[in-house]
Design an enzyme around this catalytic site. Structure first.
Site, PDB file in Angstrom:
ATOM      1  N   LYS A  64       0.806  -1.234   0.000  1.00 32.97           N
ATOM      2  CA  LYS A  64       0.000   0.000   0.000  1.00 32.97           C
ATOM      3  C   LYS A  64       0.837   1.281   0.000  1.00 32.97           C
ATOM      4  O   LYS A  64       0.472   2.247  -0.649  1.00 32.97           O
ATOM      5  CB  LYS A  64      -0.944   0.015   1.210  1.00 32.97           C
TER       6      LYS A  64
ATOM      7  N   ASP B  69      -9.880   2.505   2.950  1.00 36.41           N
ATOM      8  CA  ASP B  69      -9.860   1.787   4.240  1.00 36.41           C
ATOM      9  C   ASP B  69     -10.554   2.583   5.349  1.00 36.41           C
ATOM     10  O   ASP B  69     -11.343   2.030   6.118  1.00 36.41           O
ATOM     11  CB  ASP B  69      -8.415   1.486   4.663  1.00 36.41           C
TER      12      ASP B  69
HETATM   13  N1  LIG Z   1     -10.219  -5.080   7.465  1.00 37.14           N
HETATM   14  C1  LIG Z   1      -9.596  -4.378   6.527  1.00 37.14           C
HETATM   15  O1  LIG Z   1     -10.178  -4.014   5.503  1.00 37.14           O
HETATM   16  C2  LIG Z   1      -8.134  -3.981   6.729  1.00 37.14           C
HETATM   17  C3  LIG Z   1      -7.606  -2.926   5.980  1.00 37.14           C
HETATM   18  C4  LIG Z   1      -6.270  -2.550   6.200  1.00 37.14           C
HETATM   19  C5  LIG Z   1      -5.486  -3.256   7.123  1.00 37.14           C
HETATM   20  N2  LIG Z   1      -6.007  -4.299   7.817  1.00 37.14           N
HETATM   21  C6  LIG Z   1      -5.159  -5.045   8.821  1.00 37.14           C
HETATM   22  O2  LIG Z   1      -4.488  -4.109   9.658  1.00 37.14           O
HETATM   23  C7  LIG Z   1      -3.264  -4.668  10.136  1.00 37.14           C
HETATM   24  C8  LIG Z   1      -2.111  -3.669  10.002  1.00 37.14           C
HETATM   25  O3  LIG Z   1      -1.820  -3.463   8.614  1.00 37.14           O
HETATM   26  P1  LIG Z   1      -0.734  -2.380   8.151  1.00 37.14           P
HETATM   27  O4  LIG Z   1      -0.902  -2.236   6.672  1.00 37.14           O
HETATM   28  O5  LIG Z   1      -0.788  -1.164   8.998  1.00 37.14           O
HETATM   29  O6  LIG Z   1       0.648  -3.112   8.477  1.00 37.14           O
HETATM   30  P2  LIG Z   1       2.080  -2.400   8.700  1.00 37.14           P
HETATM   31  O7  LIG Z   1       2.164  -1.128   7.938  1.00 37.14           O
HETATM   32  O8  LIG Z   1       3.074  -3.477   8.473  1.00 37.14           O
HETATM   33  O9  LIG Z   1       2.086  -1.961  10.269  1.00 37.14           O
HETATM   34  C9  LIG Z   1       2.026  -2.929  11.282  1.00 37.14           C
HETATM   35  C10 LIG Z   1       2.021  -2.270  12.663  1.00 37.14           C
HETATM   36  O10 LIG Z   1       1.873  -3.322  13.631  1.00 37.14           O
HETATM   37  C11 LIG Z   1       2.900  -3.207  14.617  1.00 37.14           C
HETATM   38  N3  LIG Z   1       3.202  -4.536  15.121  1.00 37.14           N
HETATM   39  C12 LIG Z   1       3.547  -5.642  14.427  1.00 37.14           C
HETATM   40  N4  LIG Z   1       3.696  -6.697  15.258  1.00 37.14           N
HETATM   41  C13 LIG Z   1       3.435  -6.239  16.511  1.00 37.14           C
HETATM   42  C14 LIG Z   1       3.440  -6.848  17.798  1.00 37.14           C
HETATM   43  N5  LIG Z   1       3.725  -8.141  17.960  1.00 37.14           N
HETATM   44  N6  LIG Z   1       3.081  -6.087  18.865  1.00 37.14           N
HETATM   45  C15 LIG Z   1       2.783  -4.781  18.710  1.00 37.14           C
HETATM   46  N7  LIG Z   1       2.789  -4.133  17.519  1.00 37.14           N
HETATM   47  C16 LIG Z   1       3.112  -4.866  16.426  1.00 37.14           C
HETATM   48  C17 LIG Z   1       4.067  -2.573  13.884  1.00 37.14           C
HETATM   49  O11 LIG Z   1       4.932  -1.997  14.821  1.00 37.14           O
HETATM   50  P3  LIG Z   1       6.449  -1.614  14.450  1.00 37.14           P
HETATM   51  O12 LIG Z   1       6.353  -0.467  13.494  1.00 37.14           O
HETATM   52  O13 LIG Z   1       7.020  -1.277  15.753  1.00 37.14           O
HETATM   53  O14 LIG Z   1       7.046  -2.833  13.781  1.00 37.14           O
HETATM   54  C18 LIG Z   1       3.324  -1.537  13.019  1.00 37.14           C
HETATM   55  O15 LIG Z   1       2.995  -0.400  13.783  1.00 37.14           O
HETATM   56  C19 LIG Z   1      -3.051  -5.958   9.336  1.00 37.14           C
HETATM   57  O16 LIG Z   1      -3.413  -7.033  10.173  1.00 37.14           O
HETATM   58  C20 LIG Z   1      -4.025  -5.838   8.176  1.00 37.14           C
HETATM   59  O17 LIG Z   1      -4.474  -7.111   7.751  1.00 37.14           O
HETATM   60  C21 LIG Z   1      -7.314  -4.664   7.649  1.00 37.14           C
END
Ligand SMILES: NC(=O)c1ccc[n+]([C@@H]2O[C@H](COP(=O)([O-])OP(=O)(O)OC[C@H]3O[C@@H](n4cnc5c(N)ncnc54)[C@H](OP(=O)(O)O)[C@@H]3O)[C@@H](O)[C@H]2O)c1
Length: 270
Positions: A65, A101
């Site tokens: 993204k 989103d």
């Molecule tokens: N339902 C929907 O339509 C929808 C839409 C968009 C996203 N999502 C979901 O939203 C989630 C996040 O997506 P994203 O695109 O934001 O991913 P991303 O950009 O990779 O960001 C992930 C975030 O999670 C944190 N993180 C990862 N593992 C962790 C842990 N064990 N404990 C605490 N924090 C942790 C990371 O922290 P650090 O930066 O410190 O590594 C970062 O802040 C995903 O599960 C995705 O599937 C769902």
């Protein structure tokens, strides 16, 4: 027949083809919608090829993204603000990037779950692309207090600073949340994909809190279990997924499909 696809890595688990097939069937639209496994390093070439092959629209999921922002010919304001693109619309000379989103989340919270956000205390966990995508639409709902917490201390600070012209966002480490209470806690981390929930101090989620995980399926289970064990009402992000898909469909085809029957059928299948 118009061609669409979702690109990601991994993408095999994506429910988007099923959702868009259901929308198309309900509206009598002739379209195809595939899943394409695409590594970040292949994104630029793949977007150019799919444009050349005449695709009408694309969705992007993890981890593409943010990288797509630089590859779009033009961007909507909400994609620019989020720094992330989940929907690409075909223009004659390239891709137009948008981000549905945040609109999908607000619609799920308000229309499907009946949650009013005005005057409420809201906490977002995580400071990645999804958190950035939902911040501006959440601020527009006028919460009394919006905090953003992450495990890497400088990331919430950085995101809060980037959004400060849109409204106040209080950056926090997980530890600094001790003693705070919220009406709504949104898990926007990807911790659930590793089978974990964010490590929060006790009491941040309690009876009377609504907990919402942007993930769905197995990835939502650790956070939903944690929240329910504290007495909170907890929801996964399946409704957001269907709502953001409906927003994409509207951008591509000018019609917003009904979401309730599709969400009900996904829930039955789950
Ligand atoms: N339902 C929907 O339509 C929808 C839409 C968009 C996203 N999502 C979901 O939203 C989630 C996040 O997506 P994203 O695109 O934001 O991913 P991303 O950009 O990779 O960001 C992930 C975030 O999670 C944190 N993180 C990862 N593992 C962790 C842990 N064990 N404990 C605490 N924090 C942790 C990371 O922290 P650090 O930066 O410190 O590594 C970062 O802040 C995903 O599960 C995705 O599937 C769902």
């Amino acid at each position: 027949m118009d061609k669409y696809a979702v690109l990601g890595q991994p993408v095999a688990h994506s429910a988007s083809p099923r959702i868009h097939a259901a929308f198309a069937q309900a509206l009598g639209a002739q379209l195809s919608y595939e899943k394409l496994e695409v590594a970040p390093a292949e994104l630029a070439a793949t977007l150019a090829r799919l444009h050349e092959e005449g695709y009408a629209g694309l969705n992007l999921t993890v981890p593409l993204k943010s990288a797509a922002v630089a590859l779009c010919k033009t961007l909507s304001e909400r994609a620019r603000v989020a720094g992330a693109v989940n929907t690409l619309i075909r223009d004659p000379d390239g891709w137009r990037g948008d981000n549905t989103d945040g609109a999908g989340l607000i619609r799920d919270l308000r229309a499907n779950l009946g949650v009013a956000l005005e005057g409420r205390r809201v906490l977002i966990l995580g400071a990645g692309g999804a958190a950035r995508g939902i911040l501006a639409p959440l601020l527009q709902q006028k919460p009394a207090f919006l905090a953003l917490a992450g495990r890497t201390p400088w990331k919430p600070e950085e995101v809060a600073a980037a959004f400060k012209t849109l409204g106040p966002v209080a950056p926090r480490t997980f530890l600094a949340l001790k003693g705070d209470r919220f009406d709504l806690v949104i898990n926007a981390t990807s911790a659930g994909h590793q089978g974990e929930a964010p490590r929060l101090p006790p009491g941040v989620i309690a009876a009377g809190t609504m907990a919402y995980d942007l993930s769905y399926g197995k990835a939502a289970e650790p956070f939903l279990a944690l929240a329910r064990a504290q007495g909170a009402v907890a929801h996964d992000g399946l409704g957001m997924l269907v709502e953001q898909a409906a927003e994409s469909f509207l951008l591509w085809r000018g019609l917003r499909p009904e979401t309730a029957p599709v969400l009900a059928s996904l829930r039955r299948a789950a």
